[in-house]
Scaffold this motif. Sequence first.
Motif, PDB file in Angstrom:
ATOM      1  N   ARG A  64       0.842  -1.089  -0.084  1.00  0.00           N
ATOM      2  CA  ARG A  64       0.180  -0.043  -0.210  1.00  0.00           C
ATOM      3  C   ARG A  64       0.898   1.286  -0.092  1.00  0.00           C
ATOM      4  N   ALA A  65       0.332   2.209  -0.703  1.00  0.00           N
ATOM      5  CA  ALA A  65       1.095   3.491  -0.496  1.00  0.00           C
ATOM      6  C   ALA A  65       0.925   4.039   0.545  1.00  0.00           C
ATOM      7  N   SER A  66       1.846   4.863   1.232  1.00  0.00           N
ATOM      8  CA  SER A  66       1.888   5.514   2.515  1.00  0.00           C
ATOM      9  C   SER A  66       2.104   7.042   2.178  1.00  0.00           C
ATOM     10  N   ALA A  67       1.518   7.806   3.261  1.00  0.00           N
ATOM     11  CA  ALA A  67       1.823   9.145   3.490  1.00  0.00           C
ATOM     12  C   ALA A  67       2.173   9.328   4.806  1.00  0.00           C
ATOM     13  N   GLY A  68       2.672   8.280   5.588  1.00  0.00           N
ATOM     14  CA  GLY A  68       3.083   8.154   6.838  1.00  0.00           C
ATOM     15  C   GLY A  68       4.465   9.019   7.116  1.00  0.00           C
ATOM     16  N   ARG A  69       4.811   9.061   8.104  1.00  0.00           N
ATOM     17  CA  ARG A  69       6.167   9.573   8.688  1.00  0.00           C
ATOM     18  C   ARG A  69       7.127   8.456   9.099  1.00  0.00           C
ATOM     19  N   GLY A  70       6.739   6.921   8.922  1.00  0.00           N
ATOM     20  CA  GLY A  70       7.309   6.085   9.565  1.00  0.00           C
ATOM     21  C   GLY A  70       8.858   6.190   9.596  1.00  0.00           C
ATOM     22  N   LEU A  71       9.711   6.099   8.402  1.00  0.00           N
ATOM     23  CA  LEU A  71      10.892   6.155   8.101  1.00  0.00           C
ATOM     24  C   LEU A  71      11.507   7.472   8.904  1.00  0.00           C
ATOM     25  N   ALA A  72      11.003   8.407   8.609  1.00  0.00           N
ATOM     26  CA  ALA A  72      11.393   9.946   9.002  1.00  0.00           C
ATOM     27  C   ALA A  72      11.373   9.954  10.717  1.00  0.00           C
ATOM     28  N   GLY A  73      10.108   9.243  11.222  1.00  0.00           N
ATOM     29  CA  GLY A  73      10.122   9.139  12.504  1.00  0.00           C
ATOM     30  C   GLY A  73      11.074   8.222  13.159  1.00  0.00           C
ATOM     31  N   ILE A  74      11.730   7.137  12.435  1.00  0.00           N
ATOM     32  CA  ILE A  74      12.677   6.413  13.054  1.00  0.00           C
ATOM     33  C   ILE A  74      13.977   7.423  13.136  1.00  0.00           C
ATOM     34  N   ARG A  75      14.124   8.019  11.878  1.00  0.00           N
ATOM     35  CA  ARG A  75      15.292   8.986  11.773  1.00  0.00           C
ATOM     36  C   ARG A  75      15.309   9.706  13.020  1.00  0.00           C
ATOM     37  N   ASP A  76      14.222  10.398  13.283  1.00  0.00           N
ATOM     38  CA  ASP A  76      14.293  11.601  14.243  1.00  0.00           C
ATOM     39  C   ASP A  76      14.439  10.974  15.539  1.00  0.00           C
TER      40      ASP A  76
END
Length: 125
Positions: A64-76
């Motif tokens: 599924r396409a995502s507009a979430g912040r999953g990878l950015a959240g991991i980085r942060d």
Amino acid sequence: MLEAQGAPRPVSRTAYAIVREAVTNAAKHAPGAEISLLVTETVDAVGIRVTNAPGHRAGQAPARASAGRGLAGIRDRAVLLGGVSRAASTADGGFEVLALLPLGTALADAAYGAPWDVLREKVDA
């Protein structure tokens, strides 16, 4: 809950959140694919590696396409503790998330032969 033995509570909680997000992303974007998890505590850091095999299996819904912040959240999360993360496709078409969270204020220069050792260079630079 994931507990890295001897890790300060913020590091342990951040490791848990990173693992949760990485596994959720793998299940979401490659449903049915095998997921591998490695969490290791070294003398100065907690290393996290989450990988998934390529694609999805027959009978499973497509990614599924995502507009979430999953990878950015991991980085942060990693950066807030002085750590670093990397997320990228693997040579076999799968995906890998690596994170390195320092247990103290700095990481040692020593390499341990772990998959996240490449991240030490970014933290030390």
